[in-house]
Design a protein around this motif. Sequence first.
Motif, PDB file in Angstrom:
ATOM      1  N   THR A   1       0.840  -1.210   0.000  1.00 28.60           N
ATOM      2  CA  THR A   1       0.000   0.000   0.000  1.00 28.60           C
ATOM      3  C   THR A   1       0.871   1.256   0.000  1.00 28.60           C
ATOM      4  O   THR A   1       0.638   2.194  -0.769  1.00 28.60           O
ATOM      5  CB  THR A   1      -0.917  -0.002   1.256  1.00 28.60           C
ATOM      6  OG1 THR A   1      -1.766  -1.150   1.177  1.00 28.60           O
ATOM      7  CG2 THR A   1      -1.762   1.255   1.328  1.00 28.60           C
ATOM      8  N   TYR A   2       1.910   1.235   0.824  1.00 30.74           N
ATOM      9  CA  TYR A   2       2.822   2.381   0.909  1.00 30.74           C
ATOM     10  C   TYR A   2       3.492   2.610  -0.441  1.00 30.74           C
ATOM     11  O   TYR A   2       3.526   3.729  -0.961  1.00 30.74           O
ATOM     12  CB  TYR A   2       3.875   2.101   1.987  1.00 30.74           C
ATOM     13  CG  TYR A   2       4.759   3.285   2.343  1.00 30.74           C
ATOM     14  CD1 TYR A   2       4.435   4.105   3.413  1.00 30.74           C
ATOM     15  CD2 TYR A   2       5.924   3.559   1.629  1.00 30.74           C
ATOM     16  CE1 TYR A   2       5.251   5.181   3.771  1.00 30.74           C
ATOM     17  CE2 TYR A   2       6.746   4.631   1.977  1.00 30.74           C
ATOM     18  CZ  TYR A   2       6.396   5.438   3.054  1.00 30.74           C
ATOM     19  OH  TYR A   2       7.204   6.500   3.394  1.00 30.74           O
ATOM     20  N   GLY A   3       4.007   1.515  -1.033  1.00 31.37           N
ATOM     21  CA  GLY A   3       4.698   1.611  -2.326  1.00 31.37           C
ATOM     22  C   GLY A   3       3.789   2.134  -3.417  1.00 31.37           C
ATOM     23  O   GLY A   3       4.186   2.972  -4.235  1.00 31.37           O
ATOM     24  N   VAL A   4       2.538   1.653  -3.427  1.00 28.70           N
ATOM     25  CA  VAL A   4       1.582   2.090  -4.452  1.00 28.70           C
ATOM     26  C   VAL A   4       1.283   3.582  -4.283  1.00 28.70           C
ATOM     27  O   VAL A   4       1.204   4.335  -5.252  1.00 28.70           O
ATOM     28  CB  VAL A   4       0.293   1.229  -4.389  1.00 28.70           C
ATOM     29  CG1 VAL A   4      -0.835   1.839  -5.199  1.00 28.70           C
ATOM     30  CG2 VAL A   4       0.602  -0.190  -4.870  1.00 28.70           C
ATOM     31  N   LYS A   5       1.166   4.026  -3.047  1.00 27.38           N
ATOM     32  CA  LYS A   5       0.906   5.451  -2.803  1.00 27.38           C
ATOM     33  C   LYS A   5       2.101   6.306  -3.224  1.00 27.38           C
ATOM     34  O   LYS A   5       1.926   7.415  -3.731  1.00 27.38           O
ATOM     35  CB  LYS A   5       0.546   5.697  -1.330  1.00 27.38           C
ATOM     36  CG  LYS A   5      -0.883   5.236  -1.020  1.00 27.38           C
ATOM     37  CD  LYS A   5      -1.250   5.501   0.426  1.00 27.38           C
ATOM     38  CE  LYS A   5      -2.609   4.916   0.764  1.00 27.38           C
ATOM     39  NZ  LYS A   5      -3.690   5.892   0.752  1.00 27.38           N
ATOM     40  N   VAL A   6       3.322   5.808  -2.991  1.00 32.53           N
ATOM     41  CA  VAL A   6       4.512   6.546  -3.450  1.00 32.53           C
ATOM     42  C   VAL A   6       4.511   6.587  -4.976  1.00 32.53           C
ATOM     43  O   VAL A   6       4.796   7.620  -5.584  1.00 32.53           O
ATOM     44  CB  VAL A   6       5.820   5.899  -2.924  1.00 32.53           C
ATOM     45  CG1 VAL A   6       7.042   6.616  -3.487  1.00 32.53           C
ATOM     46  CG2 VAL A   6       5.853   5.926  -1.409  1.00 32.53           C
ATOM     47  N   GLY A   7       4.150   5.453  -5.604  1.00 33.39           N
ATOM     48  CA  GLY A   7       4.065   5.388  -7.068  1.00 33.39           C
ATOM     49  C   GLY A   7       3.082   6.416  -7.608  1.00 33.39           C
ATOM     50  O   GLY A   7       3.364   7.124  -8.591  1.00 33.39           O
ATOM     51  N   THR A   8       1.920   6.518  -6.963  1.00 30.55           N
ATOM     52  CA  THR A   8       0.902   7.490  -7.383  1.00 30.55           C
ATOM     53  C   THR A   8       1.450   8.921  -7.254  1.00 30.55           C
ATOM     54  O   THR A   8       1.274   9.749  -8.148  1.00 30.55           O
ATOM     55  CB  THR A   8      -0.368   7.341  -6.513  1.00 30.55           C
ATOM     56  OG1 THR A   8      -0.752   5.968  -6.546  1.00 30.55           O
ATOM     57  CG2 THR A   8      -1.503   8.195  -7.017  1.00 30.55           C
TER      58      THR A   8
END
Lengths: 325, 246
Positions: A23-30
């Motif tokens: 979840t953290y990684g996806v939010k950083v990606g966004t």
Amino acid sequence: MSVLVFVEASEGKFKKSAFEAATYGVKVGTLLGVETHALCIDEAAESELKSLGDYGISKVWYVNDSRLRNFDPLVYAKVITQAEAQTNADVLVLIQSYSGKAIAPVLAAKLRAGLVSGAIDLPVLEGNSFLVKKNVFSGKAFATYEMHSAKKIISLMSNSIAPEKKPIDATVAAFKPELEDSDFRVTVKEVVKASGTISLSDAEIVVSGGRGLKGPENWGMVEEMAGILGAATACSRPVADIHWRPHTEHVGQTGVAIRPNLYIAIGISGAIQHLAGVNGSKVMVVINKDPEAPFFKAADYGIVGDAFEVVPKLNEAFRKFKAGN
Amino acid sequence: MKILVCISKTPDTTSKISFTDNNSKFNSDKVQFIINPYDEWYALVRAIEMKEQAGATVTIMNVGSADCDAIIRKALAIGGDDAVRIDAEPDDAFFVADQVAQFSKSEQYDIIMLGKETIDYNGSQVGGMIAGLLDIPFVSLASKMDIAGNIASLERDISGGRELLTVQTPFVISASKGMAEARIPNMRGIMAARTKPIKVLPPFPSEKLTSVKKYDLPKEKAGPRMINADQPEELVALLHNEAKVI
């Protein structure tokens, strides 16, 4: 460009922290406008790997190499460095677990990447600055770090961000690292699995006892409470030092630092060194017969009373609650 | 056998933490500084024990300014043979690790030891970075170490358990609880430390990859909500309905 998340599995299953990291990684990606991939070295079935797609991971790289069954941070870092090159990742996310704590700095040295270890919040972009917040001074303060390097590594404190569903159809792909026999310089003789009990650093609820319990024979009610709540048991330093409980249960500055959702402290006065290991807990309950115990100042809920009277009654109330839910 | 023990200067565990310059600098006023407990109690003391058992030279390494000399003297009093201080501000883990790595390249240490983390910045970074930079094995979170010849047997914490392993020197370890018991320097050690050499070197060329932009203190808690000892079901209800943790 992409974000690469290193996820850990245990006995074929992802831990909750893997979904937190995803979840953290996806939010950083966004935030950066790029895709987020994941890399798994532990054994896991394809369906389990694919489940990371539920959290928005677009591609899951899976390494199936029996030489990697034993943990070695130098070897793991080499694999992750190669995956980083293949996925062209600029930001790497790991969990600040025992293994993550060992891998992240080796990776940082290999990639000459800035590392914030134990991040507790998402990065913030301010102009050209990439800012990440973490706990410092053993939980007594926070620091916001600016990361100056092109490549960045963040190891996330578990239980800092709730896993969030954002389903997409993840591709699972094999990743074949190039490793030489000379890379394997550590000989693992034995792995002692901490099984049967809930591990302290992963536990969402922790029940802890101190010298106020008067002797190891009185821990039955603590274990009973832990059993009812599905919690891990812990203790204060003096209790471990006089061998009432094993050292692995000692939480505090020099023991294990924990950040569960709920910490229940029974008969612990709350010395500053103890608080340093537990003040990341979301909610703290303190039970102590001394109304002046310093721990009450840090607590969210307090009961002044004799543990030998309060705890059995509280266990009964917890049991009733669990039966009704 | 040559052992390098890295020590860091940290505020005493009971220090009150505050900041100055618009929350951008740590306020060291009235703060008592000590050797980072993990570096001292576990890494340094184990190194001294190994020296006593098997013979070794133990060099103390610190990256810091002249005000670190007091903690370096204490480490020498506990039993270090000599010390090296790289005269630079240790405000980025990569920079510090790079200093140690560049220094130790020419010295060929068998074991580089430090604590599992410092109690101020809680980074757990420098040990792994030294290992990465020197490309030698890293035994993180080690709670036991014995050595025979150039083969060490160690125990370390890993996710989900403990690993028992052997590794050949040279390697880096980060020490955690169980490695050794704390020692208090005796008068002979303190006297001897006065004449032991502290070599001060200028920093090696390197870079800083991170910096602290600002600090915050946690919000003060309003004080606990007290519950009557006779009404534990009220606590259960609050934990469920208000705190939502059960």
